[in-house]
Write an enzyme that holds these catalytic residues in place. Structure first.
Site, PDB file in Angstrom:
ATOM      1  N   GLY A 162     -98.215 -13.949  56.213  1.00 15.00           N
ATOM      2  CA  GLY A 162     -97.698 -13.711  57.554  1.00 15.00           C
ATOM      3  C   GLY A 162     -96.217 -13.384  57.485  1.00 15.00           C
ATOM      4  O   GLY A 162     -95.728 -12.466  58.122  1.00 15.00           O
ATOM      5  N   ALA A 163     -95.499 -14.162  56.666  1.00 17.77           N
ATOM      6  CA  ALA A 163     -94.065 -13.984  56.502  1.00 17.77           C
ATOM      7  C   ALA A 163     -93.627 -14.739  55.260  1.00 17.77           C
ATOM      8  O   ALA A 163     -94.358 -15.591  54.756  1.00 17.77           O
ATOM      9  CB  ALA A 163     -93.305 -14.516  57.715  1.00 17.77           C
ATOM     10  N   MET A 164     -92.436 -14.418  54.758  1.00 18.62           N
ATOM     11  CA  MET A 164     -91.945 -15.101  53.560  1.00 18.62           C
ATOM     12  C   MET A 164     -90.469 -15.414  53.728  1.00 18.62           C
ATOM     13  O   MET A 164     -89.669 -14.540  54.049  1.00 18.62           O
ATOM     14  CB  MET A 164     -92.174 -14.214  52.328  1.00 18.62           C
ATOM     15  CG  MET A 164     -91.596 -14.775  51.047  1.00 18.62           C
ATOM     16  SD  MET A 164     -92.375 -16.365  50.594  1.00 18.62           S
ATOM     17  CE  MET A 164     -90.989 -17.168  49.776  1.00 18.62           C
ATOM     18  N   GLU A 165     -90.126 -16.690  53.463  1.00 21.03           N
ATOM     19  CA  GLU A 165     -88.793 -17.194  53.777  1.00 21.03           C
ATOM     20  C   GLU A 165     -87.731 -16.872  52.735  1.00 21.03           C
ATOM     21  O   GLU A 165     -86.861 -17.708  52.474  1.00 21.03           O
ATOM     22  CB  GLU A 165     -88.872 -18.713  53.967  1.00 21.03           C
ATOM     23  CG  GLU A 165     -89.116 -19.541  52.683  1.00 21.03           C
ATOM     24  CD  GLU A 165     -90.574 -19.855  52.400  1.00 21.03           C
ATOM     25  OE1 GLU A 165     -91.454 -19.129  52.895  1.00 21.03           O
ATOM     26  OE2 GLU A 165     -90.828 -20.827  51.651  1.00 21.03           O
ATOM     27  N   ASN A 166     -87.740 -15.677  52.143  1.00 21.13           N
ATOM     28  CA  ASN A 166     -86.689 -15.334  51.184  1.00 21.13           C
ATOM     29  C   ASN A 166     -85.335 -15.689  51.760  1.00 21.13           C
ATOM     30  O   ASN A 166     -85.050 -15.396  52.924  1.00 21.13           O
ATOM     31  CB  ASN A 166     -86.733 -13.840  50.881  1.00 21.13           C
ATOM     32  CG  ASN A 166     -88.125 -13.382  50.545  1.00 21.13           C
ATOM     33  OD1 ASN A 166     -88.749 -13.880  49.620  1.00 21.13           O
ATOM     34  ND2 ASN A 166     -88.641 -12.457  51.335  1.00 21.13           N
ATOM     35  N   GLU A 183     -89.861 -19.784  59.568  1.00 20.48           N
ATOM     36  CA  GLU A 183     -89.119 -19.217  58.438  1.00 20.48           C
ATOM     37  C   GLU A 183     -87.655 -19.645  58.478  1.00 20.48           C
ATOM     38  O   GLU A 183     -87.064 -19.950  57.441  1.00 20.48           O
ATOM     39  CB  GLU A 183     -89.238 -17.693  58.418  1.00 20.48           C
ATOM     40  CG  GLU A 183     -90.683 -17.164  58.367  1.00 20.48           C
ATOM     41  CD  GLU A 183     -91.534 -17.787  57.278  1.00 20.48           C
ATOM     42  OE1 GLU A 183     -90.988 -18.099  56.202  1.00 20.48           O
ATOM     43  OE2 GLU A 183     -92.753 -17.979  57.498  1.00 20.48           O
TER      44      GLU A 183
HETATM   45 ZN   LIG Z   1     -93.552 -21.916  55.256  1.00 21.53          ZN
END
Ligand SMILES: [Zn+2]
Ligand SMILES: *[C@@H]1O[C@H](CO)[C@@H](O)[C@H](O)[C@H]1NC(C)=O
Ligand SMILES: *[C@@H]1O[C@H](CO)[C@@H](O)[C@H](O)[C@H]1NC(C)=O
Ligand SMILES: *[C@@H]1O[C@H](CO)[C@@H](O)[C@H](O)[C@H]1NC(C)=O
Ligand SMILES: *[C@@H]1O[C@H](CO)[C@@H](O)[C@H](O)[C@H]1NC(C)=O
Length: 955
Positions: free
Chosen positions: A343-347, A380
């Site tokens: 869904g999303a990635m917290e880079n 995120e």
């Molecule tokens: Zn997470």
């Protein structure tokens, strides 16, 4: 570093060009591994994947490997300090290889912790250029002399570059290891990869990255473990006119073809990000001028990034206050990518999203689409501190990282949209969802031992629903005891471990310290004692309150109490359960339940309700008299019972009923109060549970009365919304009311409320007469399309098909595609089934879900079943290897199965196609057989009671 790696612009380009015509290139990889990986990829956002992820396989280390490079974990002899990385992604196909490629150079400075003559560093799918005959060059720093390289090779299975030296590296000394390499910029969504889209009629390519959990090693050689934190000096080379983004702020400006970034903070490899695109962006106001939202130019021009930008600034401020620590970085970029796996990635500093999780178009998107953006952004951003600044030492503790972020996510979202009452939804989205999986005998504890999680596959198995949601509620148990107000514990924890790594018990230590130092706070047990019972054993209890005897007990809750639990627990499946409760509408003193205890003040003639506001992770059962008292209260004045508990009573009753001898008619008594219920949460809880009754009965003789009864219950809600929306001319203002309006219309139409049919058909007709002007509110599109098509014929269907083909926004196309499956006309459904296998009509990736929609329709179900059986061979060979998800397909087609005849057909199907195979649907087929058997039993036991009760109720 004088003659350092840092290339001048001209030199660097020349050097990198060399890479492409490199003399010797070594194959770093066999491609087989990859396919396996995709198959097992768990996407937490995907609810259907849950069941299959409930039981991670254990490590298959039969014989202990001898050599360090055969272990999946790095030796502890070396520790990285900093990297200099230059990457050059090419956004056009490479003429000589026919591939999209990137070239790169990397130098890592590491410190030697223990004398060793071996360097083991992660490296996957990279072609390394030989430097002086070896895969890498080693230099001693600060006067240290580097031993010469004896031999080097790529250990494909464990994804290492291994370098054996002629002498030893000395503990305490630092060295630099340099590599030159070339990799493929594949469309595999892993490591450094490419995403494609069309804009203004032309194809565009984006180079982007996804490192978590083990893919940084596919972008450059690195010590790819979360505790191997280092500082990264990143440079991206890219075409003029494109923008390069990474974790840090760019320091050279964007007009050059080489963008250098400020050094990162000390961080983990899995949080790195590299992106080259021709995207556009918007920037926050002056006080938020380090906040930017990036997306395709068209999406930005049309304002689709505005909502995310609006909520990001306030949320960052909120988190700074909550954590009592300022945002750790100099900028915050968020970017929407056309192709993205999770869904999303917290880079850190450059968060990547699916378009649907970041972009919002007020004219077309529904309230649900908007809420998704809000909650994902909050989640995120919460990671920027918890997870990124302080990182768990190893992936076995992923549950704490995700659980904490999922908890704080609701606080942040609630802050940004205070009128949405978003915390109320946790019960639906987290508690009930996890209960369903964690109640199986095949569930697993949250926490696993570090040594049980080694290989990339085992790591990716940690990303499942239980990880994400269970701890949220368990923490809530404690945080509600006052931590939330004191807030001292997250802060001291973050301070102590900033830029460093921890294990879960470190957090318990800090929580415990907070208990001891917060005046007026006390717990009957230590934080460790309480928390460990929830994380080291699987499942959760059902608490039974006997108001006649005045005692209270607990028991491990299993959906099927006859199932065998073969996993021993150190605590014998007992928990320290905080019992918040009320009697006769008044909250009473809290208990902590471990062993059976008396609770004498629970007796009497007033109703008792436990797990107040569902602050605890458990179900509650009562003696029958108390159930009846609760029912009485619900039907006379339900508002006395807290909103969340109304939803919980419904869910507990339905689930206890299935196997716990709570009579099925009790459930129906409970549903009787629904005709007075106007709130979303209890209704949604009821509808999800009633769906099982509907599936079991909608082809049988009981359905007429069931439908009649449910129509009676939903009509008042439907009329209520008609009134408050002034005859459907507006939508309600309340956030949850908007969801409830959607439910009211879709359930009323489904139960045959005539005014509903007229309403939806008229709306749709209006659109058909003027296709350029869609009069239907975005929230209601899906249900209006579906019901109008269900009530209509070929004309409605063909119009919707035309609109589907013309749709340019992905969410709109998806709404139409699902609605086309709602028709009741068999030949239209059969034609649609044929379309689903024609890639010119339905994109290959959407094939299964289209068949699933058709199978969800009671008329379509047998057609879909025939269709699949007739063409299994073709479907399997054509779609077997791709995105075609057989387990969803089998689940949705067999969901209603509840007769001996269907069971026989299912077994026959299994036999007939044994030679063809079922691929990823193998387990689902077994589960379908098991479920059908259970359904047969359920229908046999309940159909008659239910019919009798309903007949009584409806006359
Ligand atoms: Zn997470
Ligand atoms: C990377 O480059 C910076 C700036 O030129 C330099 O200070 C640093 O020592 C280099 N580090 C490595 C690992 O080569
Ligand atoms: C890596 O080398 C192999 C063997 O020469 C070649 O087939 C492959 O295309 C190369 N990959 C890249 C990205 O250059
Ligand atoms: C963003 O905020 C501005 C200013 O408050 C407001 O006018 C605009 O409607 C908001 N946009 C969205 C999509 O919420
Ligand atoms: C990280 O934490 C460990 C253990 O608490 C400590 O020994 C080490 O010095 C810390 N490292 C840094 C860079 O803060």
């Amino acid at each position: 570093m004088a003659k350092g790696f840092y290339i001048s612009k001209n030199m660097g380009l020349a050097g990198l060009l060399m890479g492409t015509v490199a003399v010797v290139i070594i194959i770093a990889l066999a491609a087989v591994y990859d396919k396996e990986k995709t198959k097992n990829q768990n996407k937490p956002v995907d609810g259907v994947a849950m069941l299959t992820t409930a039981s991670p396989t254990t490590s298959s280390t039969l014989s202990t490997p001898k050599d360090p490079w055969e272990h999946y974990r790095l030796p502890d002899s070396l520790s990285p300090v900093s990297y200099n990385i230059t990457l050059w992604p090419r956004l056009v196909v490479n003429a000589s290889t026919g591939l999209y490629i990137f070239t790169g150079q990397s130098a890592v400075v590491f410190q030697c912790k223990k004398d060793t003559d071996l360097i083991v560093i992660h490296c996957n799918k990279l072609n390394l250029t030989l430097l002086n005959g070896h895969h890498a060059r080693l230099t001693g720093l600060d006067g240290a002399t580097a031993p010469t390289v004896k031999t080097s090779w790529l250990q494909v299975k464990t994804e290492y570059l291994v370098i054996q030296l002629n002498g030893k590296l000395t503990a305490g000394k630092s060295y630099r290891l340099s590599t030159d390499f070339q990799g493929e910029l594949a469309d595999d969504l892993k490591g450094f990869y490419r995403s494609e889209y069309t804009e203004d009629g032309g194809k565009k390519v984006v180079a982007t990255s996804q490192m978590q959990a083990t893919f940084a090693r596919k972008a450059f050689p690195c010590f790819d473990e979360p505790a191997m934190k280092a500082v990264f000096h990143i440079t991206l080379i890219h075409q003029r006119g494109t923008v390069a983004l990474s974790n840090g702020r760019d320091v050279d400006g964007t007009e050059v073809t080489m963008t250098r970034f400020e050094p990162t903070k000390r961080m983990s490899t899995y949080l790195l990000a590299f992106i080259v695109s021709d995207f556009d962006h918007i920037t926050g106001s002056i006080e938020n001028n380090n906040v930017r939202i990036w997306a395709r130019r068209k999406a930005i021009a049309e304002g689709h990034g505005n909502y995310a930008l609006n909520v990001t600034g306030p949320m960052l401020k909120f988190f700074e206050r909550y954590y009592n620590a300022s945002y750790p970085l100099s900028k915050s970029d968020q970017i929407a990518l056309p192709d993205f796996n999770a869904g999303a990635m917290e880079n850190w500093g450059l968060i990547t999203y699916r378009e649907t999780a970041l972009l919002y178009d007020p004219a077309i998107s529904s309230v649900g689409n908007k809420e998704r953006v809000l909650t994902v952004v909050a989640h995120e951003l919460a990671h920027m501190w918890f997870g990124n600044l302080v990182t768990l030492r190893w992936w076995n503790d992923l549950w704490l990282n995700e659980g904490f972020a999922s908890y704080v996510e609701y606080l942040g979202a609630d802050y940004a949209e205070p009128t949405w009452n978003i915390k109320e939804q946790t019960i639906l989205n987290d508690v009930h969802k996890v209960f369903a999986v964690d109640a199986l005998a095949s569930s697993h504890p949250l926490s696993r031992k570090e040594e049980e999680v080694n290989q990339p596959d085992e790591i990716s198995e940690m990303f499942n629903t239980i990880s994400y949601s269970k701890v949220l509620y368990v923490l809530e148990n404690l945080l509600q005891q006052g931590f939330l107000c004191s807030r001292t514990s997250p802060t001291s924890y973050l301070n102590e471990f900033a830029f460093n790594n921890t294990v879960y018990s470190d957090l318990w230590d800090h929580l415990q310290k907070a208990v001891l130092t917060t005046p007026g706070m006390s717990l009957p047990h230590t934080v460790h004692d309480i928390m460990n019972r929830w994380i080291l054993q699987m499942g959760f209890p059902v608490v039974t309150i006997d108001t006649a005897m005045g005692h209270i007990t607990q028991k491990h809750f299993l959906l099927d109490p006859d199932s065998v639990v073969d996993r021993p627990s150190p605590y014998n499946y007992t928990w320290l359960v905080p019992i918040k409760w009320m009697k006769g509408g008044v909250e009473r003193e809290q208990h902590w339940l471990l062993q059976e205890t008396g609770i004498s003040n629970a007796t009497g003639s007033e109703w008792v309700l436990a797990n107040l506001n569902v602050s605890g992770y458990y179900r509650v059962n009562y003696d029958m008299d108390n159930w009846e008292r609760l029912l009485n209260q619900l039907t006379t004045d339900h508002t006395v019972i807290p909103l969340i508990n109304r939803a919980q009573i419904v869910d507990d009753a339905f689930n206890l009923m299935i196997y716990y001898q709570v009579p099925s008619v009790l459930i129906l008594y409970i549903t009787r109060y629904l005709s007075q219920e106007r709130d979303y949460i209890p209704w949604e809880s009821a509808l999800r549970n009633l769906n099982y009754y509907i599936l079991m009965f909608d082809r049988g003789q009981a359905y007429g009365v069931l439908q009649g009864y449910l129509k009676m219950q939903i009509t008042p809600l439907f009329e209520y919304f008609r009134t408050i929306t002034v005859d459907w001319t507006r939508v309600p203002t309340g956030h949850n009311d908007q969801y409830n309006q959607i439910n009211a219309i879709s359930f009323a139409c489904r139960m045959g409320v005539e005014r509903c049919r007229v309403l939806t058909s008229d709306w749709f007709r209006e659109w058909m007469l003027n296709p350029d002007h869609n009069p239907i509110h975005p929230n209601l599109k899906k249900t209006v399309y579906c019901n109008a098509i269900a009530a209509g014929g070929v004309e409605e269907w063909d119009f919707a098909w035309q609109m589907f083909k013309n749709a340019t926004v992905a969410t709109e196309a998806a709404k139409l595609r699902s609605s086309l499956a709602c028709t009741k006309v068999p030949w239209l459904l059969n034609r649609y089934l044929d379309y689903s296998l024609d890639p010119a009509k339905i994109r290959k990736q959407d094939c299964t879900s289209t068949i699933n929609y058709i199978a969800g329709n009671v008329v379509g179900m047998p057609l879909a079943w025939d269709f699949i059986r007739a063409r299994w061979n073709y479907i399997y060979t054509e779609y077997g290897g791709g995105s075609f998800s057989f387990s969803n397909l089998i689940n949705s087609v067999t969901r209603r199965f509840s007769t001996e005849f269907e069971l026989k057909q299912l077994k026959q199907f299994k036999e007939d196609n044994a030679r063809v195979g079922f691929g990823s649907g193998t387990l689902a087929l077994e589960q379908a057989i098991e479920r059908t058997t259970a359904n047969i039993k359920w229908v046999a036991e309940n159909q008659e009671h239910v019919m009798k009760w309903l007949a009584n109720e409806c006359t």
